[in-house]
Scaffold this motif. Structure first.
Motif, PDB file in Angstrom:
ATOM      1  N   TRP A  62      -2.205   7.635  12.204  1.00 58.18           N
ATOM      2  CA  TRP A  62      -2.888   6.366  12.492  1.00 58.18           C
ATOM      3  C   TRP A  62      -3.006   5.473  11.254  1.00 58.18           C
ATOM      4  N   PRO A  63      -3.453   6.000  10.104  1.00 59.65           N
ATOM      5  CA  PRO A  63      -3.546   5.116   8.930  1.00 59.65           C
ATOM      6  C   PRO A  63      -2.196   4.534   8.516  1.00 59.65           C
ATOM      7  N   THR A  64      -1.123   5.284   8.718  1.00 60.50           N
ATOM      8  CA  THR A  64       0.210   4.794   8.358  1.00 60.50           C
ATOM      9  C   THR A  64       0.603   3.601   9.224  1.00 60.50           C
ATOM     10  N   PHE A  65       0.433   3.734  10.536  1.00 57.30           N
ATOM     11  CA  PHE A  65       0.791   2.629  11.425  1.00 57.30           C
ATOM     12  C   PHE A  65      -0.093   1.412  11.166  1.00 57.30           C
ATOM     13  N   LYS A  66      -1.353   1.625  10.893  1.00 60.25           N
ATOM     14  CA  LYS A  66      -2.262   0.515  10.573  1.00 60.25           C
ATOM     15  C   LYS A  66      -1.804  -0.188   9.299  1.00 60.25           C
ATOM     16  N   ALA A  67      -1.480   0.584   8.275  1.00 60.72           N
ATOM     17  CA  ALA A  67      -1.046  -0.011   7.006  1.00 60.72           C
ATOM     18  C   ALA A  67       0.254  -0.785   7.165  1.00 60.72           C
ATOM     19  N   MET A  68       1.161  -0.285   8.005  1.00 59.59           N
ATOM     20  CA  MET A  68       2.422  -0.988   8.227  1.00 59.59           C
ATOM     21  C   MET A  68       2.193  -2.326   8.924  1.00 59.59           C
ATOM     22  N   ALA A  69       1.324  -2.331   9.935  1.00 60.77           N
ATOM     23  CA  ALA A  69       1.019  -3.589  10.617  1.00 60.77           C
ATOM     24  C   ALA A  69       0.321  -4.563   9.678  1.00 60.77           C
ATOM     25  N   GLU A  70      -0.581  -4.057   8.855  1.00 60.32           N
ATOM     26  CA  GLU A  70      -1.278  -4.925   7.896  1.00 60.32           C
ATOM     27  C   GLU A  70      -0.308  -5.513   6.882  1.00 60.32           C
ATOM     28  N   ALA A  71       0.641  -4.703   6.427  1.00 58.13           N
ATOM     29  CA  ALA A  71       1.631  -5.210   5.465  1.00 58.13           C
ATOM     30  C   ALA A  71       2.445  -6.331   6.088  1.00 58.13           C
ATOM     31  N   ALA A  72       2.795  -6.188   7.356  1.00 61.41           N
ATOM     32  CA  ALA A  72       3.554  -7.237   8.039  1.00 61.41           C
ATOM     33  C   ALA A  72       2.728  -8.512   8.143  1.00 61.41           C
ATOM     34  N   GLN A  73       1.454  -8.373   8.466  1.00 67.23           N
ATOM     35  CA  GLN A  73       0.583  -9.549   8.545  1.00 67.23           C
ATOM     36  C   GLN A  73       0.455 -10.235   7.191  1.00 67.23           C
ATOM     37  N   GLN A  74       0.306  -9.447   6.144  1.00 70.59           N
ATOM     38  CA  GLN A  74       0.090 -10.011   4.816  1.00 70.59           C
ATOM     39  C   GLN A  74       1.337 -10.695   4.268  1.00 70.59           C
ATOM     40  N   LEU A  75       2.492 -10.068   4.453  1.00 75.45           N
ATOM     41  CA  LEU A  75       3.732 -10.639   3.927  1.00 75.45           C
ATOM     42  C   LEU A  75       4.303 -11.697   4.870  1.00 75.45           C
ATOM     43  N   GLY A  76       4.087 -11.539   6.157  1.00 73.10           N
ATOM     44  CA  GLY A  76       4.318 -12.613   7.107  1.00 73.10           C
ATOM     45  C   GLY A  76       5.740 -12.888   7.533  1.00 73.10           C
ATOM     46  N   GLU A  77       6.714 -12.136   7.046  1.00 73.31           N
ATOM     47  CA  GLU A  77       8.096 -12.417   7.435  1.00 73.31           C
ATOM     48  C   GLU A  77       8.984 -11.209   7.170  1.00 73.31           C
ATOM     49  N   VAL A  78      10.093 -11.178   7.901  1.00 69.35           N
ATOM     50  CA  VAL A  78      11.113 -10.163   7.650  1.00 69.35           C
ATOM     51  C   VAL A  78      11.768 -10.462   6.306  1.00 69.35           C
ATOM     52  N   GLY A  79      11.793  -9.487   5.435  1.00 71.62           N
ATOM     53  CA  GLY A  79      12.392  -9.688   4.124  1.00 71.62           C
ATOM     54  C   GLY A  79      12.341  -8.409   3.310  1.00 71.62           C
ATOM     55  N   GLN A  80      12.961  -8.448   2.159  1.00 71.52           N
ATOM     56  CA  GLN A  80      13.054  -7.262   1.320  1.00 71.52           C
ATOM     57  C   GLN A  80      11.686  -6.714   0.896  1.00 71.52           C
ATOM     58  N   PRO A  81      10.721  -7.571   0.531  1.00 68.76           N
ATOM     59  CA  PRO A  81       9.410  -7.022   0.148  1.00 68.76           C
ATOM     60  C   PRO A  81       8.765  -6.213   1.269  1.00 68.76           C
ATOM     61  N   LEU A  82       8.835  -6.707   2.501  1.00 70.69           N
ATOM     62  CA  LEU A  82       8.240  -5.967   3.604  1.00 70.69           C
ATOM     63  C   LEU A  82       9.017  -4.685   3.870  1.00 70.69           C
ATOM     64  N   ARG A  83      10.335  -4.754   3.831  1.00 69.37           N
ATOM     65  CA  ARG A  83      11.142  -3.547   4.089  1.00 69.37           C
ATOM     66  C   ARG A  83      10.814  -2.456   3.084  1.00 69.37           C
ATOM     67  N   GLU A  84      10.714  -2.799   1.831  1.00 71.77           N
ATOM     68  CA  GLU A  84      10.431  -1.783   0.816  1.00 71.77           C
ATOM     69  C   GLU A  84       9.012  -1.254   0.941  1.00 71.77           C
ATOM     70  N   THR A  85       8.080  -2.116   1.307  1.00 67.80           N
ATOM     71  CA  THR A  85       6.705  -1.670   1.521  1.00 67.80           C
ATOM     72  C   THR A  85       6.635  -0.702   2.691  1.00 67.80           C
ATOM     73  N   LEU A  86       7.310  -1.028   3.783  1.00 73.15           N
ATOM     74  CA  LEU A  86       7.325  -0.135   4.942  1.00 73.15           C
ATOM     75  C   LEU A  86       7.964   1.202   4.607  1.00 73.15           C
ATOM     76  N   GLY A  87       9.013   1.174   3.800  1.00 72.85           N
ATOM     77  CA  GLY A  87       9.656   2.416   3.404  1.00 72.85           C
ATOM     78  C   GLY A  87       8.703   3.333   2.653  1.00 72.85           C
ATOM     79  N   GLN A  88       7.953   2.774   1.707  1.00 69.58           N
ATOM     80  CA  GLN A  88       7.010   3.588   0.945  1.00 69.58           C
ATOM     81  C   GLN A  88       5.870   4.086   1.822  1.00 69.58           C
ATOM     82  N   LEU A  89       5.369   3.219   2.692  1.00 66.83           N
ATOM     83  CA  LEU A  89       4.305   3.641   3.602  1.00 66.83           C
ATOM     84  C   LEU A  89       4.800   4.745   4.542  1.00 66.83           C
TER      85      LEU A  89
END
Length: 292
Positions: A62-89
């Protein structure tokens, strides 16, 4: 004051998406009878899995999925920063999963699929259409993650090389075709036909199995096992699906095949969870201004 407290207690979008992802995993695990898979009756073709472990693993994510959704909200777009953040999460979430399961891989594929879909749903929150969310997840999956470990000796990688099939990564990169073209349409058709929710979900799983080159089955049972899985799933649906007596007979025959091969369609199970997640997204769209 009480109304203010009630408003503050409302879960965030990221929390609701995490709830949805975990519930999809729980519902997939509980669904019975599934051929070769862990369900409420037993361990299927597995020696190291059981229903309680699947539940514990799902809740731990649950915390992983929450963090992934939050990262998407914060970064706001499909792009390399979000992809790398999701990978680490995702890697952190996998480590959490393995701690809870004492090293047993319960949901590695589901972290990839539902993590991408949770992030994509957060980006598409204004109109979370299943096909659109899957397309956004695909755009994320096609981006590279330089920090991702390269493991050519994993079971999935070896199977993909040996048999020339697409694995979980490619399913995501192509927009989850097994979900969009098989799972979701069959789920809706079976519901409309009066199959009942549990039978409709079983039919959706079988529809996924009819076409999927499930690397879990290929690893344990080779091409012969995969062919028997696909043909058996088609036979269930052709006989009328899981709501019919003839379909149930075919389902029992398919289960016997999977157990004799010690083969478990784990890839199909992950994609059923993705199907259930996308099926439930529509209520998450915000209500139009002025609506009741």
């Amino acid at each position: 004051m009480s109304a203010l407290i009630a408003r503050q207690a409302q879960p965030t979008l990221a929390e609701r998406l995490a709830d949805l992802a975990v519930q999809a995993l729980i519902d997939e695990a509980d669904l019975s009878p599934k051929p070769g898979l862990v369900d409420r009756r037993g361990n299927g073709a597995h020696d190291d899995l059981h229903l309680g472990l699947m539940h514990a693993s799902a809740h731990a994510l649950w915390p992983t999925f929450k963090a992934m959704a939050e990262a998407a909200q914060q970064l706001g777009e499909v792009g390399q920063p979000l992809r790398e953040t999701l990978g680490q999460l995702g890697r952190d979430g996998e480590a959490d999963m393995l701690r809870v399961t004492h090293g047993v891989n319960t949901h590695r594929g589901a972290i990839w699929a539902l993590g991408l879909l949770s992030a994509a749903a957060a980006l598409e929150a204004d109109a979370p259409d299943a096909r659109g969310v899957a397309a956004t997840a695909a755009a994320l999956a096609r981006l590279s993650d330089p920090a991702a470990p390269h493991n050519p000796h994993s079971h999935g990688a070896q199977v993909c090389r040996t048999y020339g099939v697409l694995g979980a990564r490619e399913q995501a990169q192509h927009g989850f075709p097994a979900v969009i073209e098989q799972g979701l349409p069959q789920l809706l058709v079976s519901r409309r036909g009066g199959a009942g929710e549990q039978n409709a979900r079983l039919d959706a799983l079988l529809a996924i199995m009819t076409e999927l080159s499930d690397t879990c089955v290929l690893h344990r049972a080779g091409l012969d096992g995969l062919t028997r899985m696909q043909q058996g799933a088609r036979a269930v649906l052709a006989a009328g699906g899981c709501a019919s007596l003839a379909g149930r007979r075919q389902l029992r025959a398919l289960e016997g095949e999977m157990l004799s091969l010690r083969a478990s369609p784990g890839g199909a199970a992950d994609l059923l969870a993705a199907t259930l997640f996308l099926d439930r997204l529509a209520p998450f769209a915000p209500a139009p201004t002025g609506s009741n």
